[in-house]
Structure formats: structure tokens, C-alpha cells
Design a protein around this motif. Sequence first.
Motif, mmCIF file in Angstrom:
data_model
loop_
_atom_site.group_PDB
_atom_site.id
_atom_site.type_symbol
_atom_site.label_atom_id
_atom_site.label_comp_id
_atom_site.label_asym_id
_atom_site.label_seq_id
_atom_site.Cartn_x
_atom_site.Cartn_y
_atom_site.Cartn_z
ATOM 1 N N PRO A 78 4.412 10.094 11.817
ATOM 2 C CA PRO A 78 3.006 9.685 11.725
ATOM 3 C C PRO A 78 2.687 8.966 10.415
ATOM 4 N N ASP A 79 1.812 8.002 10.500
ATOM 5 C CA ASP A 79 1.204 7.321 9.355
ATOM 6 C C ASP A 79 2.121 6.368 8.583
ATOM 7 N N VAL A 80 3.404 6.264 8.927
ATOM 8 C CA VAL A 80 4.265 5.402 8.116
ATOM 9 C C VAL A 80 3.992 3.920 8.357
ATOM 10 N N ASN A 81 3.310 3.589 9.457
ATOM 11 C CA ASN A 81 2.990 2.194 9.743
ATOM 12 C C ASN A 81 1.658 1.763 9.134
ATOM 13 N N LYS A 82 0.993 2.682 8.446
ATOM 14 C CA LYS A 82 -0.281 2.359 7.812
ATOM 15 C C LYS A 82 -0.051 1.758 6.433
ATOM 16 N N ALA A 134 4.275 2.429 4.881
ATOM 17 C CA ALA A 134 4.827 3.519 4.074
ATOM 18 C C ALA A 134 6.182 3.995 4.563
ATOM 19 N N GLY A 135 6.856 3.201 5.427
ATOM 20 C CA GLY A 135 8.161 3.591 5.940
ATOM 21 C C GLY A 135 9.153 2.443 5.891
ATOM 22 N N TYR A 136 10.356 2.718 5.357
ATOM 23 C CA TYR A 136 11.383 1.683 5.196
ATOM 24 C C TYR A 136 12.762 2.285 5.445
ATOM 25 N N CYS A 137 13.754 1.414 5.561
ATOM 26 C CA CYS A 137 15.140 1.826 5.754
ATOM 27 C C CYS A 137 16.004 1.258 4.636
#
Length: 331
Positions: free
Chosen positions: A157-161, A190-193
Amino acid sequence: MGFDEGKIVFDNGTGVYFTGQTISGKLIFDEESELTFRGIYVIFKGYCKVHWRTANTMILNGRQITTHYVNHNSYEEYFNEKFYLVGSENGEEMIKPGHHEYSFEFLIPPDCPSSLEGTAGHIRYELTAVVERGLKTDPEKMALVQIIAPLDLNTEPDVNKSVELTLEKVFHSWFVRSGSVEAVVKLPRAGYCPGQSIPIEVSCTNIGSVPIEAIALKLVKEITFHASGTKTEKETLTELKLEEVPANTTRSFTVELVVPATDSLNVKNCRYIDIDHQVQVTLKPHGFHRATSKSHKILIGTIPLLRPLAAASKNKMAQQTVPDVNHASFI
């Protein structure tokens, strides 16, 4: 020659596996003489162990009286399986001189955390082969298995915000206000690889007579160990420094922080070790003024977010391309 000079060989050649996969391999050794034993078995164990030591010193009238040491320990197991390759606990077996190979297989549970080695603890997966002879010390061989627990950012949740940080600082000289600075920092999500770049927009407005010597951007990894208390280790993975923002100016920057290709550890299912990643922003003013910092947590996963592509042309509908998660980078 014999069991002591033998080896454990994994079929995939690396000993690196994902959760939910099957580990397969062979125990290989050569015997020069007949060997009698009850059985040969392998144990596959996954566990977390945390340990550190603190010292409490009592001082009276300026003199050290005594030092009391406290051990902080935590332990949990994820599985512990035993499988006989030949023979049994109560059996009696004999093998002749020559070359011997025994195959094994284990299914890795899907909810295990990733392997980890830290200063105050570790998560390890060990494969141990034992020749059971009924002696106090049966000969054994051990090999470490590296387990990778994938983390799909699309399920978090919320990592695409988008992320926004605002830093404010008021400067004083001899108790008189000499200026202020405000910086606004934006991230698209807020999400990366590992291997991906984190696009960062920075806008800094400096009002007054105090120049901002530099704006520092860091990607920081924080590992926290839990055992009747906590112990934390921090590591700066990558860092950028932006140029000076002179007094009475506004400057904007667009930069990228690259997530190191070696950093992706999913330990969500471990009770005693936590891993967090943060983007940290620091404003460093000129002179005796103190720096000010702020950070925001981001998530480093192994399967990237699905992102829409731009329209191929004005006359075509925009299409969304989904990356092949089977070819995503797992580090």
C-alpha cells in the motif's frame, strides 16, 4: 579420502534460491575402505539469531566499582527438517570403497525472510549432512544456502503515491533574525527496485544573508535488531550534494539517486530484524549555523511497479505496458 573430504553440490550451481522453490543437490564423497554406519541424513534449517552485549559500569566517588555485562539474545526458527539419504536412526548400513553420490530435495516455505548477515544478528539457511555412527561426534558437512524472498511493490500500500518533504530553517545572529530558508523536495513515488533511479525535484528559497553551502541527498539503509532492547546500524547507500544556494535566491534542481543493485532484502516475516530505507535531505548553511535534516521512508522491492507508457502518437490510444515479472531483477 572419505566423507570428511566430500562436498555438498547444489543442482543450480549457486546455492541461491527463491522462497517457494525446491532445493536439490547431491552429497558426494569417495571412500577408500568399507564404511559401517546407522545412516546418512541431511538437516535443512532456517533461523534468525540476534546477539549483542552491553556493559553497565558502576562508579562510586570517581572510582570504578564493578562492570556488569548484559547479553541480548533472540532466536526463532522458520523450519528444521531432517531426511535420511540412506539407512535410519536404528539401522545398520555398509558401503563399499569407491565413489558415492546421494541426492536430496527440500521445498523452501514461501513465507521465509531473505538471508541476511548483520553486525548484531543474521538470518541463515544451513544444509548439514551427517554420517550417523552412534558416536558423540558424528562427522558432518555444512553448506549455506542463500534465500531470496521476493517483494512485489504492486502489493504494497501507498508506494505508488508521491512523496513531498518541506524543510524550514530560521537563522539568528546575536539573537537577531538574519534570514530563513525553505526547501521543498518531491519524489514521484515511494517504491523502487535495485538498479532503478529515484527522480528527485528540489526547490530551495533562501531569504536573508546566510548562504546554503550545500543540499545533501542520501539513500540510507537502517537495520534494527530486537532482543530485550534494540540496536541499530545505518549505512549510506548513495549520496548526492547539490550546489550552493546563495542568499536571497531561489534555485531548483532535478537529480536522481540510483538504488544500488546489491540492496534488496525482504525480512518482513522476521520478528527480530527490521530493515528500512529512507531518503534523507540535509540543508547545510554557511558559518556556525546548524544543519537541518528531514527524511522519508521508501520501500525497496524486487518486482517493480507497473507504469503506463506515453501514447505512441496523437492518433493512437495510450497503452499500458506491464513488465515481465519473471524477468525482474532479484538481488
